[in-house]
Scaffold this active site. Sequence first.
Site, PDB file in Angstrom:
ATOM      1  N   ALA A  11       0.707  -1.007   0.077  1.00 40.90           N
ATOM      2  CA  ALA A  11      -0.016   0.078   0.013  1.00 40.90           C
ATOM      3  C   ALA A  11       0.939   1.157   0.068  1.00 40.90           C
ATOM      4  CB  ALA A  11      -0.742   0.056   1.216  1.00 40.90           C
ATOM      5  N   LEU A  44      -0.209  -0.326   7.108  1.00 40.39           N
ATOM      6  CA  LEU A  44      -0.745   1.247   7.129  1.00 40.39           C
ATOM      7  C   LEU A  44      -0.104   2.064   8.070  1.00 40.39           C
ATOM      8  CD1 LEU A  44      -4.387   0.245   6.070  1.00 40.39           C
ATOM      9  CD2 LEU A  44      -2.417   0.464   4.547  1.00 40.39           C
ATOM     10  N   ILE A  87       5.060  -6.968   9.176  1.00 36.10           N
ATOM     11  CA  ILE A  87       5.959  -8.066   8.610  1.00 36.10           C
ATOM     12  C   ILE A  87       6.987  -8.514   9.528  1.00 36.10           C
ATOM     13  CG2 ILE A  87       5.978  -7.392   6.046  1.00 36.10           C
ATOM     14  CD1 ILE A  87       8.940  -6.123   6.547  1.00 36.10           C
ATOM     15  N   THR A 102      11.308  -2.666  10.977  1.00 35.35           N
ATOM     16  CA  THR A 102      10.748  -2.995   9.678  1.00 35.35           C
ATOM     17  C   THR A 102      11.958  -3.574   9.064  1.00 35.35           C
ATOM     18  OG1 THR A 102       9.040  -1.401   9.977  1.00 35.35           O
ATOM     19  CG2 THR A 102       9.622  -2.596   7.648  1.00 35.35           C
ATOM     20  N   THR A 133      17.792   0.259  -1.901  1.00 36.04           N
ATOM     21  CA  THR A 133      17.960   1.319  -2.265  1.00 36.04           C
ATOM     22  C   THR A 133      19.376   1.699  -2.682  1.00 36.04           C
ATOM     23  OG1 THR A 133      17.899   3.946  -1.393  1.00 36.04           O
ATOM     24  CG2 THR A 133      18.034   2.189   0.051  1.00 36.04           C
ATOM     25  N   ASP A 134      19.609   2.848  -3.644  1.00 31.32           N
ATOM     26  CA  ASP A 134      20.883   3.329  -3.808  1.00 31.32           C
ATOM     27  C   ASP A 134      21.939   3.779  -2.679  1.00 31.32           C
ATOM     28  OD1 ASP A 134      19.516   5.685  -3.320  1.00 31.32           O
ATOM     29  OD2 ASP A 134      20.052   6.387  -5.456  1.00 31.32           O
ATOM     30  N   GLU A 135      20.933   4.310  -1.513  1.00 36.11           N
ATOM     31  CA  GLU A 135      21.448   4.785  -0.328  1.00 36.11           C
ATOM     32  C   GLU A 135      22.493   3.955   0.274  1.00 36.11           C
ATOM     33  OE1 GLU A 135      19.041   7.600   1.688  1.00 36.11           O
ATOM     34  OE2 GLU A 135      17.637   7.789   0.205  1.00 36.11           O
ATOM     35  N   TYR A 152      18.242   5.058   7.997  1.00 41.61           N
ATOM     36  CA  TYR A 152      17.290   4.446   7.195  1.00 41.61           C
ATOM     37  C   TYR A 152      18.032   3.564   6.236  1.00 41.61           C
ATOM     38  CZ  TYR A 152      15.214   3.889   2.425  1.00 41.61           C
ATOM     39  OH  TYR A 152      15.184   3.414   1.139  1.00 41.61           O
ATOM     40  N   LYS A 200      18.404  -0.535   5.839  1.00 41.28           N
ATOM     41  CA  LYS A 200      18.089  -1.181   4.531  1.00 41.28           C
ATOM     42  C   LYS A 200      19.543  -2.153   4.136  1.00 41.28           C
ATOM     43  CE  LYS A 200      15.102  -0.767   1.702  1.00 41.28           C
ATOM     44  NZ  LYS A 200      13.817  -1.436   1.791  1.00 41.28           N
TER      45      LYS A 200
END
Length: 364
Positions: free
Chosen positions: A16, A42, A71, A109, A144-146, A168, A172
């Site tokens: 979502a 959500l 998750i 997460t 992500t590219d980060e 963040y 990842k």
Amino acid sequence: MTAPGPGVHLLVAGGAGFIGSCFVRDVLGRRDGTRITVLDKLTYAGNRANLGEVEADHEMASRFAFVRGDIADPVAVTPLAGAADAIVNFAAESHVDRSILEPAAFLKTGVDGVHVLLEALRGETDRARSGERATTPRLVQVSTDEVYGSIDEGKAVESDALAPRSPYAAAKAAGELLARAYHVTYGLDVVITRGSNTYGPFHHPEKLIPLFVTNALDDLPLPLYGDGLQRRDWLHVTDHAGAIVHVLAHGAAGGVYNVPGSVELTNREVVLRLLALLDKPWSLVRSVADRPGHDRRYAMDGRRLGELGWANRVGFDEGLAQTVGWYRDHESWWRAARGGDWDAYYARQYAERLATSAPAEHDR
């Protein structure tokens, strides 16, 4: 490998959200018989309205199910994984600014949640090996590219060391390392994608392009970090989602694939194009204090994905004009997205910065 098609059932975690919902709309919109179950908590960035087009279409809705859940909760994940041919994980707290303010949610997460998915995948892989299920499931971990950190020169390739510089990006990267370890240790079918800066419709208004578009529509200040010369490679959301579908179907188990954008621009250059499309003055732009650890440049080499047969389809000027038009035409969506904790978040992130800001110079 798991190509979408008749009888294939995908579990889409974070479906979502911005990129995840585009993936769902794209795959179901092919009307090829693929079924999708979305698992989404959500949070502020997950929006059930992003899937309204699917739920309003009788044929697509007949192949779609939505489960509200986390998750990081094995009770929610395990039975859903058992019914899926593949899992595509978009689930993430996704804004660097929020990760600086509240990093714990990103770790839950991005690390704990990925671990739960991998354990579920391990269980289903064991079932396939023992003949309890017909197919061995695949997981696509969307990253992500980060994770590469700031790239001073050249372009990052998939074998480069990871050097994340924000909570963040670190979350990842940790999720990627877990996925890679489970592939090597347990032989799981895991594939990783690393996407560049993504833009397009349904993007939460806290990110640069939607924030500046929606603020400009209301003639509010546009808070430009630092000198605005940070460089990003811009990828339209439909190209990002399409590349993930392609990797799901054709990527090699254990493989990592960069998903670069179509153009590299400074933030200033992006803002100039936005203002031209909106017919708004540069005087709205305010130079505000930069965020801590702000990466100067992201850039990735996309040859590995190209060799797999994928190429982007949406040019930046075309995609940006279409995106601005979408926000003009969907005011009710973005105003609703600015509900909940938006005012408190915006004040925490920008009030002091704007109070001490200066007009952004125009001649760079």
